[in-house]
Scaffold this active site. Sequence first.
Site, PDB file in Angstrom:
ATOM      1  N   ASP A 105      46.765  41.450  38.623  1.00 16.69           N
ATOM      2  CA  ASP A 105      45.560  40.451  38.317  1.00 16.69           C
ATOM      3  C   ASP A 105      45.497  40.603  36.982  1.00 16.69           C
ATOM      4  O   ASP A 105      44.565  40.033  36.320  1.00 16.69           O
ATOM      5  CB  ASP A 105      44.118  40.620  38.997  1.00 16.69           C
ATOM      6  CG  ASP A 105      44.307  40.057  40.407  1.00 16.69           C
ATOM      7  OD1 ASP A 105      45.036  39.175  40.826  1.00 16.69           O
ATOM      8  OD2 ASP A 105      43.405  40.363  41.087  1.00 16.69           O
ATOM      9  N   ASP A 112      46.999  35.873  49.977  1.00 14.27           N
ATOM     10  CA  ASP A 112      46.450  37.040  49.557  1.00 14.27           C
ATOM     11  C   ASP A 112      45.847  38.106  50.530  1.00 14.27           C
ATOM     12  O   ASP A 112      45.589  37.637  51.661  1.00 14.27           O
ATOM     13  CB  ASP A 112      45.452  36.306  48.730  1.00 14.27           C
ATOM     14  CG  ASP A 112      44.728  37.198  47.387  1.00 14.27           C
ATOM     15  OD1 ASP A 112      45.175  38.438  47.370  1.00 14.27           O
ATOM     16  OD2 ASP A 112      43.991  36.592  46.675  1.00 14.27           O
ATOM     17  N   CYS A 123      50.636  38.402  47.669  1.00 13.87           N
ATOM     18  CA  CYS A 123      49.713  38.866  46.552  1.00 13.87           C
ATOM     19  C   CYS A 123      48.328  39.745  47.462  1.00 13.87           C
ATOM     20  O   CYS A 123      48.227  39.526  48.655  1.00 13.87           O
ATOM     21  CB  CYS A 123      48.786  37.599  46.155  1.00 13.87           C
ATOM     22  SG  CYS A 123      47.446  38.128  44.978  1.00 13.87           S
TER      23      CYS A 123
HETATM   24  C1  DGJ Z   1      43.174  38.000  44.097  1.00 12.76           C
HETATM   25  C2  DGJ Z   1      44.449  37.581  43.371  1.00 12.76           C
HETATM   26  O1  DGJ Z   1      44.985  38.695  42.872  1.00 12.76           O
HETATM   27  C3  DGJ Z   1      44.032  36.393  42.272  1.00 12.76           C
HETATM   28  O2  DGJ Z   1      44.989  36.093  41.845  1.00 12.76           O
HETATM   29  C4  DGJ Z   1      43.268  35.260  42.944  1.00 12.76           C
HETATM   30  O3  DGJ Z   1      43.985  34.637  43.775  1.00 12.76           O
HETATM   31  C5  DGJ Z   1      41.951  35.777  43.601  1.00 12.76           C
HETATM   32  N1  DGJ Z   1      42.245  37.019  44.690  1.00 12.76           N
HETATM   33  C6  DGJ Z   1      41.222  34.620  44.400  1.00 12.76           C
HETATM   34  O4  DGJ Z   1      40.292  35.256  45.210  1.00 12.76           O
END
Ligand code: DGJ
Length: 778
Positions: free
Chosen positions: A544, A476, A522
């Site tokens: 998200d 992420d 991500c």
């Molecule tokens: C942002 C991501 O897009 C979510 O799916 C999740 O992993 C959160 N961060 C966690 O902080």
Amino acid sequence: MISFLNGTFRLDTLHTSYLFRVTKFGHLENIHYGEYLADQPLDAILLKHTAVIGSTVVYDASDPVYSLDTLSLEWSGIGKGDYRHSPAEIKMPDGTFVTDFVYQEHRVVDGCIPMQTLPSSYGDKKDCRTLEITLTDRPGQVTLLMYYTVFPDTDIITRRAVLLNNNDKPLVIRKMMSMMIDLPNRNYSLVTFQGGWIKEAHREDQRLHYGLFVNESTTGSSSNRHNPGFLLAEQGASESYGRVYGFNLVYSGNHYEGIELSNQDLVRVMAGVNPHCFEWPLSKGERFESPEAVMSFSDQGYNGMSGHFHDFTNRHIVRGDWKEKERPVLLNNWEAHFFSFTEGKLLRLARSARRLGVEMFVLDDGWFGKRDTDTSGLGDYNVNRKKIRSGLPEFAKKINRMGMQFGLWFEPEMVNPDSDLFRAHPEYAVQIPGRKPALGRNQLVLDLCNPKVRDYIVESVRGILTAANITYVKWDMNRHMSDMYSPCLTSQGEYFHKYIIGLYDILHRIFSDQPHILLESCSSGGNRFDLGMLCYSPQIWASDDTDPVERLEIQKGLSYLYPLSAMGAHVSSAPHQQTLRATPLSSRFNTASFGCLGYELDLKYLSRLEKNEVKDQIAFYKEHRRTLQFGRFYRHDPYKNNKVHWQTVAADQGESVAGFFQTQSAAGEGFDFLPLTGLDGGSKYTIRTRPQPIYVKRFGALINFILPFHIHPEGILAGMINKLYSLTDCVEEYQGYGDILHSGVKLNNQFVGSYYNPQIRLLGDFGSSLYMISRVKP
Ligand code: DGJ
């Protein structure tokens, strides 16, 4: 595939041709990029220059009609008469900005020529050939290498440029694109993919106007605001008809795409690293590589073009064990728990997921350091024993013993000021000495230009991956850049690009010798959905936003550029956290099934009936997973504004899955049909609705008209009936030959408020159905 005859280069793919020639003064003039041309005299299609155009600067007095401003070029400099935007702005060793690169020589090699600093597409001599053209400015001093790699089977040509300084004095690059091409305008529309957090990749169409339109990112990532991929389409082009060009970049940082319509009706297209805050000194003997740009063309509309991009990404971008390999169905605990979980909670969720057929359990944010909110802990890698009592290796074993793989979330590029890492190494964070840095989601960016920081990340992540059996990583990245500065750089104008080079170095060091790990990139959802990341991570979390109505827009937008096998798509609970919209469980699955399916909700809140529904969904998805992830994907032009139609067809045309989605319902709808394409016209198919439940709560007070007794529609009894009893939405089944089905299957009527019977389709707002189309065995 690549030839050079009488000064003309010819690059052919299966269905496209790309032709350009060396002019008498050594410039490269584009002749044609588009449909495949048989070998024949080209005079008819050459751009004519028979009149002197007023207000132009003539390149050489020997030819009064040779002006760079009116030529259709493959590359252009500055200060020699071309007043369109140049793909490069270089402060040359002599201190001027004037450049004029002309042809010297070329060579053709089998396969690709790998890059030294950036990821790129790959292929051997069976797959592709590469043309390298050497151009120079002030011979012997500055060299420009232009690369064209031709992938015939996927109708893709990639381009990139390398600048070499051979002069004793340094030069400074202020702008250096990967590619440039001039195309005669055919009333093109420009299609870009715009958005923001939870609204990524919304398709935007606009007519080209005179002047420059810029699609760019300045956030440090390819960004959810403006994806680097874009299209040019002739007027009237549709999903299945018309001439469409596609362009994209294998790059994850600040990108820049300039589309300029000149007063001579030439469209200049260029793409590369964003010149924003960019300044790159090049001393004698040094070289600068621009990222690889990807181009395609189809005269079969948007679907034709995106099909090329999909095949190219699956075959020549995604690599390692996950290349063309089916992705597992996963459950991610984020929307179920956020930061609030214990090992017990996780194991209960995992057990329940396993019973429903989930193959991979993913533990998201919050498992490490002091991380009970997003204000602390990033940068630290010690597992939080209050939450994961038995530690990660043992926890992974517990998940494995249930028969599932285990995946883990990381956000390695970031640090919270409230973390052990920051307390020990504040200098690892990106900030300007003496200035208070701006925070994003309470965090700072780590300085990936610093080799010590990169080593720290590699060792920490590898340490966790070695200790526990982790076969999936969610990588992420949750904030944009600010306060750009690194003490490790001589020129701060290198910051953005060197950060991305640093990121690629880290990803390579962690994952290249662990190809069995499925990496899902991500960045707050789809903030870094690009071909650069896809060189490392076979799939990317698209957004998200898990509301299927929003996802229809997001996944559609992404599908113009990226294959379904690259798109993470999850079923979550409703009303959705992002929109407060309540959608049927069936529609959440139907939308997510056109992607890499996952679930992201607390299963304990599902009724027994809903769990059975999820179980059936997963079984269906697994059975048709290859078609859903790797089949040929088609977006059908909607024939009504409140409908979306998707379809994916297996490579052997043996089966197809079609999605019928209704956004808002409309009163008194007329007939509906299911558009289909891509089937074998001469084969007979059965088409059948995938059965899905309809819960009685959808009917509200209407329930009293089908029950033999009267109940309160919001009462306890209604709640119990809803948990124990459901109807099956109308199932239709027909048979027909492919060519007949291609004319569109007329579907049963929708519920219009008159009466209910099992032959009526119950869609309402946000309703949808999947249709399974299977070839009848002879
Ligand atoms: C942002 C991501 O897009 C979510 O799916 C999740 O992993 C959160 N961060 C966690 O902080």
